[in-house]
Scaffold this active site. Structure first.
Site, PDB file in Angstrom:
ATOM      1  N   ILE A  19      35.316   5.546  17.820  1.00 33.58           N
ATOM      2  CA  ILE A  19      35.052   5.414  16.378  1.00 33.58           C
ATOM      3  C   ILE A  19      34.839   3.956  15.977  1.00 33.58           C
ATOM      4  O   ILE A  19      34.128   3.677  15.010  1.00 33.58           O
ATOM      5  CB  ILE A  19      36.149   6.098  15.536  1.00 33.58           C
ATOM      6  N   ASN A  32      49.411   5.310   9.528  1.00 32.11           N
ATOM      7  CA  ASN A  32      50.722   5.815   9.094  1.00 32.11           C
ATOM      8  C   ASN A  32      51.050   5.188   7.748  1.00 32.11           C
ATOM      9  O   ASN A  32      50.358   4.271   7.304  1.00 32.11           O
ATOM     10  CB  ASN A  32      51.797   5.527  10.145  1.00 32.11           C
ATOM     11  N   GLY A  40      47.024   4.283  19.337  1.00 32.79           N
ATOM     12  CA  GLY A  40      45.920   5.227  19.188  1.00 32.79           C
ATOM     13  C   GLY A  40      44.714   4.631  18.496  1.00 32.79           C
ATOM     14  O   GLY A  40      44.346   3.468  18.716  1.00 32.79           O
ATOM     15  N   VAL A  41      44.104   5.431  17.652  1.00 35.31           N
ATOM     16  CA  VAL A  41      42.875   5.014  16.984  1.00 35.31           C
ATOM     17  C   VAL A  41      43.170   3.870  15.997  1.00 35.31           C
ATOM     18  O   VAL A  41      42.353   2.958  15.817  1.00 35.31           O
ATOM     19  CB  VAL A  41      42.185   6.232  16.323  1.00 35.31           C
ATOM     20  N   ASP A  42      44.348   3.869  15.426  1.00 34.86           N
ATOM     21  CA  ASP A  42      44.772   2.811  14.498  1.00 34.86           C
ATOM     22  C   ASP A  42      44.754   1.452  15.210  1.00 34.86           C
ATOM     23  O   ASP A  42      44.155   0.471  14.714  1.00 34.86           O
ATOM     24  CB  ASP A  42      46.189   3.161  14.007  1.00 34.86           C
ATOM     25  N   SER A 129      45.803  13.135  13.083  1.00 40.53           N
ATOM     26  CA  SER A 129      47.089  13.801  13.393  1.00 40.53           C
ATOM     27  C   SER A 129      47.151  14.489  14.759  1.00 40.53           C
ATOM     28  O   SER A 129      48.189  15.072  15.082  1.00 40.53           O
ATOM     29  CB  SER A 129      47.484  14.837  12.316  1.00 40.53           C
ATOM     30  N   GLY A 131      46.938  13.172  17.818  1.00 44.59           N
ATOM     31  CA  GLY A 131      47.443  12.365  18.936  1.00 44.59           C
ATOM     32  C   GLY A 131      48.947  12.239  18.828  1.00 44.59           C
ATOM     33  O   GLY A 131      49.672  13.220  19.028  1.00 44.59           O
ATOM     34  N   TYR A 133      50.818  12.291  16.397  1.00 49.87           N
ATOM     35  CA  TYR A 133      51.419  13.201  15.418  1.00 49.87           C
ATOM     36  C   TYR A 133      51.409  14.669  15.853  1.00 49.87           C
ATOM     37  O   TYR A 133      51.911  15.542  15.146  1.00 49.87           O
ATOM     38  CB  TYR A 133      50.760  13.030  14.046  1.00 49.87           C
TER      39      TYR A 133
HETATM   40  N1  AR6 Z   1      37.900   6.596  18.733  1.00 50.09           N
HETATM   41  C1  AR6 Z   1      38.010   7.891  18.375  1.00 50.09           C
HETATM   42  N2  AR6 Z   1      39.148   8.595  18.556  1.00 50.09           N
HETATM   43  C2  AR6 Z   1      40.199   7.976  19.109  1.00 50.09           C
HETATM   44  C3  AR6 Z   1      40.176   6.613  19.515  1.00 50.09           C
HETATM   45  C4  AR6 Z   1      38.948   5.917  19.298  1.00 50.09           C
HETATM   46  N3  AR6 Z   1      38.808   4.633  19.638  1.00 50.09           N
HETATM   47  N4  AR6 Z   1      41.386   6.306  20.040  1.00 50.09           N
HETATM   48  C5  AR6 Z   1      42.153   7.426  19.977  1.00 50.09           C
HETATM   49  N5  AR6 Z   1      41.442   8.433  19.427  1.00 50.09           N
HETATM   50  P1  AR6 Z   1      46.248   9.054  17.090  1.00 50.09           P
HETATM   51  P2  AR6 Z   1      47.612  10.450  14.861  1.00 50.09           P
HETATM   52  C6  AR6 Z   1      41.846   9.836  19.149  1.00 50.09           C
HETATM   53  O1  AR6 Z   1      47.482   9.103  17.906  1.00 50.09           O
HETATM   54  O2  AR6 Z   1      47.922  11.605  15.723  1.00 50.09           O
HETATM   55  C7  AR6 Z   1      49.241   5.591  15.352  1.00 50.09           C
HETATM   56  O3  AR6 Z   1      50.175   4.820  16.024  1.00 50.09           O
HETATM   57  C8  AR6 Z   1      43.015  10.400  19.928  1.00 50.09           C
HETATM   58  O4  AR6 Z   1      42.573  10.826  21.204  1.00 50.09           O
HETATM   59  O5  AR6 Z   1      45.470   7.791  17.063  1.00 50.09           O
HETATM   60  O6  AR6 Z   1      47.080  10.691  13.482  1.00 50.09           O
HETATM   61  C9  AR6 Z   1      49.289   5.387  13.843  1.00 50.09           C
HETATM   62  O7  AR6 Z   1      49.702   4.083  13.493  1.00 50.09           O
HETATM   63  C10 AR6 Z   1      43.397  11.584  19.038  1.00 50.09           C
HETATM   64  O8  AR6 Z   1      42.567  12.710  19.304  1.00 50.09           O
HETATM   65  O9  AR6 Z   1      46.577   9.397  15.514  1.00 50.09           O
HETATM   66  C11 AR6 Z   1      50.274   6.414  13.412  1.00 50.09           C
HETATM   67  O10 AR6 Z   1      51.603   5.932  13.528  1.00 50.09           O
HETATM   68  C12 AR6 Z   1      43.063  11.101  17.636  1.00 50.09           C
HETATM   69  O11 AR6 Z   1      42.283   9.903  17.812  1.00 50.09           O
HETATM   70  C13 AR6 Z   1      50.066   7.557  14.376  1.00 50.09           C
HETATM   71  O12 AR6 Z   1      49.538   6.961  15.555  1.00 50.09           O
HETATM   72  C14 AR6 Z   1      44.264  10.780  16.776  1.00 50.09           C
HETATM   73  O13 AR6 Z   1      45.322  10.260  17.562  1.00 50.09           O
HETATM   74  C15 AR6 Z   1      49.054   8.541  13.859  1.00 50.09           C
HETATM   75  O14 AR6 Z   1      48.944   9.622  14.750  1.00 50.09           O
END
Ligand code: AR6
Length: 189
Positions: A19, A32, A40-42, A129, A131, A133
């Protein structure tokens, strides 16, 4: 391989990718409530976009406090191609009886509302949510797709992208899309 749908004048694209590399006007972050970054994506968005994004998040929190679950805030995109980042807070999965479905829907709606208010025409979403979450992926995909499909009927965008990070996540979305868009009387184009 991308899958394309059209809902009214809005192009809906489902693709595998990163992304942080998307050239839509805005990208959505799975943040968050603290808005202080994370994994993760954040983490990927803050790394790729640089310190300006966190600076703006800190200013928002100083003014308004943390961002509640289901809500979103908007900052500039720093060094990203996208001009804006919409930081949406999805729910932590707690088994499904704690309002998670509705909170996830609200996270998508809040993001769409912010984008529409700013006149943003193209937007990329991650699978919020699903990953850290731990929201079940198929259930999250159906909520994401049906919420967006319903929304753009009344308030169209040029393009909405769903950017999935793995083959497995992409497959989950493609399956959900077939079911959701069939209900809307649509087939892939
Ligand atoms: N591009 C697209 N998707 C991605 C990327 C990327 N570069 N990197 C990861 N994903 P998550 P959540 C996907 O954990 O579950 C953070 O620490 C990943 O494979 O990023 O909403 C925040 O600060 C998954 O399918 O987000 C919060 O504390 C999706 O993005 C918490 O994690 C979401 O995974 C939020 O958790």
């Amino acid at each position: 391989m991308a899958m394309n749908y059209r809902v009214g004048s809005t192009k809906i694209v489902i693709l595998k990718g990163d992304i942080t590399q998307q050239d839509t006007e805005a990208i959505v972050n799975a943040a968050n409530s603290s808005l202080m970054g994370g994994g993760g994506v954040d983490g990927a968005i803050h790394r790729a976009g640089g310190p300006q994004i966190l600076e703006e998040c800190k200013q928002i929190v100083a003014r308004r406090g943390p961002c509640p679950t289901g809500k979103a805030v908007i900052t500039g995109g720093g060094r990203l191609k996208a001009r804006y980042v919409i930081h949406a807070v999805g729910p932590v999965w707690r088994g499904g009886e704690a309002g998670e479905d509705e909170l996830l829907r609200q996270a998508y709606l809040s993001s769409l509302d912010l984008a529409a208010e700013r006149g943003i025409r193209s937007l990329s979403f991650p699978a919020i949510s699903t990953g850290a979450y731990r929201f079940p992926k198929d259930r999250a995909a159906r909520i994401a797709l049906s919420t967006v499909a319903e929304y753009v009927k009344a308030r169209p965008f040029e393009e909405i992208r769903f950017v999935l990070f793995s083959d497995e996540d992409l497959q989950e979305y493609e399956e959900a899309a077939r079911a959701v868009f069939r209900r809307h009387g649509l087939s892939p184009s």
